[in-house]
Structures are given as structure tokens and as C-alpha cells.
Write an enzyme that holds these catalytic residues in place. Structure first.
Site, PDB file in Angstrom:
ATOM      1  N   HIS A 162      49.442  53.662  44.076  1.00  0.00           N
ATOM      2  CA  HIS A 162      48.825  52.568  43.334  1.00  0.00           C
ATOM      3  C   HIS A 162      48.333  51.468  44.268  1.00  0.00           C
ATOM      4  CE1 HIS A 162      52.226  54.217  40.883  1.00  0.00           C
ATOM      5  NE2 HIS A 162      51.248  54.371  40.016  1.00  0.00           N
ATOM      6  N   ASP A 191      50.950  47.389  42.009  1.00  0.00           N
ATOM      7  CA  ASP A 191      49.750  48.141  41.662  1.00  0.00           C
ATOM      8  C   ASP A 191      48.747  47.352  40.841  1.00  0.00           C
ATOM      9  OD1 ASP A 191      51.137  47.999  39.348  1.00  0.00           O
ATOM     10  OD2 ASP A 191      51.392  50.157  39.066  1.00  0.00           O
ATOM     11  N   GLY A 192      48.967  46.060  40.645  1.00  0.00           N
ATOM     12  CA  GLY A 192      47.962  45.200  40.028  1.00  0.00           C
ATOM     13  C   GLY A 192      47.800  45.354  38.535  1.00  0.00           C
ATOM     14  N   ASP A 193      48.738  46.040  37.867  1.00  0.00           N
ATOM     15  CA  ASP A 193      48.571  46.268  36.427  1.00  0.00           C
ATOM     16  C   ASP A 193      49.534  45.448  35.579  1.00  0.00           C
ATOM     17  OD1 ASP A 193      50.973  47.514  36.910  1.00  0.00           O
ATOM     18  OD2 ASP A 193      50.442  49.402  35.928  1.00  0.00           O
ATOM     19  N   HIS A 194      50.271  44.533  36.202  1.00  0.00           N
ATOM     20  CA  HIS A 194      51.276  43.783  35.446  1.00  0.00           C
ATOM     21  C   HIS A 194      50.625  42.939  34.351  1.00  0.00           C
ATOM     22  CE1 HIS A 194      55.093  41.945  34.597  1.00  0.00           C
ATOM     23  NE2 HIS A 194      54.634  40.737  34.844  1.00  0.00           N
ATOM     24  N   GLY A 195      49.481  42.330  34.639  1.00  0.00           N
ATOM     25  CA  GLY A 195      48.804  41.529  33.616  1.00  0.00           C
ATOM     26  C   GLY A 195      48.387  42.370  32.427  1.00  0.00           C
TER      27      GLY A 195
END
Length: 326
Positions: free
Chosen positions: A115, A290-294
Site C-alpha cells: 500500500h 496506505d492513505g485510506d484512513h480518511g
């Protein structure tokens, strides 16, 4: 794969199954040698070794082994599987204008997660023969003592690596494997465990014994991996899907029902705040993850708010509103 989100969500799924009386186990693949030392292998990430471990576990189940035996085989395959990867360029999440991470021109990043989790180093881009050694050497360092040399091999593209480039790399890897006394068993090259449009590749080995080799070679028929001929499956009884929410909710006392809309409003406010912070939460997460927390927080809180509103419509009390939102 051994990532916090995977372990959290699959763990929750296993709990729900066990709550329904269905025996369920959790296996987190830990093949990425770059993410932790051998004596701390339980903390390693799961990368393209997922393919080898899941293929072997699936073949064990197809052969009729019971769940204890399938789990034992899967855990042994996991312990026997190692991977190392490198990237030439980052991936871009859907809806984002810029890549999650970048690699400097004429550089290669070593040991990144699939990711885009941070790697261990970067170095100047090298010819394919040097990259082959770079991929293989960390895996050779973990060869089990006395191992006979038969290995399952996967050379995996990360999403934007041309097949021609993988075959050039394989030309050098095949020679290196032979030089080190290793025999590739049914090697696979292609895009298997990818990361959107990331450019790069990874190499995975499973140190085979007789049972693991037989399961690796067993027939398979999936969209991404086909091997041999699989007999048509028997007709299985169709399982009735559980409804997304209960048909009837506990009504609660009059005071509880009166408080329920306030509960739903509070959850809706949280969802609104998280939707507004989606981009910033993703930006923060991308620094180490991986930048998908939001995206995850916005989607999850929106679903909770919708469930709470529906519960109020159904006449639920405050407790049921919170439970259904949860």
C-alpha cells in the site's frame, strides 16, 4: 495480510461467525522480510506471499482436510514463505490528484509495503541483473537449514510493470536460483498482488516440503491463477443471507425512544465532521500507512449515521440506536 486494518476487520468477521456457531480462524500472512527481523517475524507485513499461502491453504481445504489440519498447513506455509519488493514509482488512490508517494527519478525504493508503507532504503536504479540479486539475496538469507532446494516462486508485478520487464528480470533470477542450488517449482510471473498503478515488483519464495509442494501444484481455477483442470463443483445448498439489520428492534421505554433522535443526530454530526476531514486524515495516514484512513472513517461513520436514522424510523430506543449504528 498482516496490516492493522486487515487484522481488525477479519478479526471482527471471525467473531461474528463464531457468534453464529461457525468455527472460524484468523491467519495473517507475514512474508515481507523487509518489515521486521527473522526473530520478530510475527510483526512482518503480508505482501505477495499471500498468493502462495492462500493457494496452498485452499488446496488443503479442497482436498477435504478438516479446519484444524487446513490451519496447520496454512501456518506452515506462512512460516516457509518470504518476500522482498522494490518500487520505481508510487500509486494514486482513486479520486486523488497526486500519488500516495513518489520515488525520485532514476532511483529504486526497497522494501515498501504493497500500500506504499515506508521501505528500508533507496538507491540508484540498476540493470536487471543487479536488481535480480537485490531481490533474491534477502530471501536466501532465510533459507531453512538443510532445506532440499525445491521452492515455489512468484515474481509479482505491483500493477504497472510490463510483462516483458518481468520476463527480463526472470531470465536473471532463474540463473541465480540455479547457482544457489534452488529448483523453481511451477514458477508464476504476473500481476497478482498489486497496488493500483504502482510501478515495481516483488519476489516471493516458499521453501517447499513434499506436502506443501503437492498442494502448490494442485489444480486451481480462479480469475488470477489457473492450473490444471478443476472438476465442476457439486451443487451446494444456498445459504440464506443474514439481513443488514434486524426486522424488528427493541422499542424501549418512552424516555428511551424520546432520546433516540438525539443519539442519531449526534452520530450524524460525527459523520459530517469526518466527511469534512477525509482528505486531511488521508494525507496524515499516507505518511506512514496506505492513505485510506480518511475514506474508511468517512464511509464507516456515514453507514453508522444511516443505520441510526433507520433505527429511529423503526421506533428503536436509544440503546438499539447505538447498537445498530455500531
Amino acid at each position: 495480510g498482516n496490516y492493522a486494518g486487515d487484522v481488525l476487520n477479519f478479526g471482527a468477521a471471525a467473531e461474528r461467525l463464531r457468534g453464529q456457531g461457525i468455527d472460524a480462524r484468523l491467519l495473517a500472512v507475514t512474508d515481507d522480510v523487509a518489515s521486521a527481523a527473522p526473530d520478530d517475524a510475527g510483526r512482518r507485513r503480508g505482501v505477495a506471499g499471500d498468493l502462495l499461502v492462500f493457494k496452498i491453504a485452499g488446496a488443503a481445504a479442497e482436498a477435504g482436510l478438516d479446519l484444524d489440519a487446513v490451519m496447520a498447513v496454512a501456518e506452515r506455509a506462512n512460516r516457509a514463505t518470504v518476500s522482498f519488493g522494490l518500487a520505481f514509482d508510487g500509486c494514486t488512490l482513486p479520486g486523488q490528484q497526486t500519488p500516495l508517494f513518489t520515488v525520485e527519478k532514476d532511483q529504486v525504493a526497497l522494501g515498501l509495503g504493497i500500500h506504499g508503507e515506508p521501505g528500508i532504503a533507496s538507491q540508484p536504479l540498476a540493470p536487471a541483473a543487479d536488481l535480480a540479486r537485490l531481490l533474491l539475496e534477502p530471501l536466501l538469507a532465510e533459507r531453512p537449514a538443510g532445506h532440499g532446494g525445491r521452492v515455489a516462486v512468484v515474481l509479482n508485478g505491483l500493477g504497472r510493470t510490463a510483462a516483458e520487464e518481468l520476463f527480463v528480470l526472470w531470465h536473471h533470477l532463474d540463473t541465480l536460483l540455479t547457482d544457489h542450488g534452488l529448483t523453481p517449482v511451477a514458477p508464476e510471473l504476473g500481476q497478482f498482488v498489486t497496488s493500483l498503478d504502482m510501478e515495481g515488483c516483488s519476489l516471493s519464495l516458499t521453501w517447499l516440503d513434499d506436502e506443501l509442494e503437492a498442494l502448490w501444484l494442485a489444480p486451481a481455477d480462479t480469475p488470477a491463477l489457473r492450473r490444471g483442470t478443476v472438476a465442476p463443483p457439486e451443487t451446494h445448498r444456498r445459504m440464506t443471507a443474514a439481513p443488514d439489520r434486524v426486522a424488528a428492534v427493541a422499542q424501549g421505554s418512552a424516555a428511551s425512544r424520546a432520546a433516540a433522535p438525539c443519539m442519531a443526530d449526534m452520530i450524524a454530526e460525527v459523520a459530517k465532521a469526518l466527511a469534512g476531514a477525509e482528505a486531511e486524515l488521508g494525507r496524515i495516514d499516507a505518511i506512514a500507512g496506505d492513505g485510506d484512513h480518511g475514506q474508511g472513517m468517512a464511509r464507516g461513520s456515514a453507514a453508522a449515521a444511516a443505520a441510526a436514522r433507520q433505527a429511529v424510523t423503526d421506533g428503536a430506543g436509544a440503546g438499539s440506536v447505538l447498537a445498530l449504528a455500531g
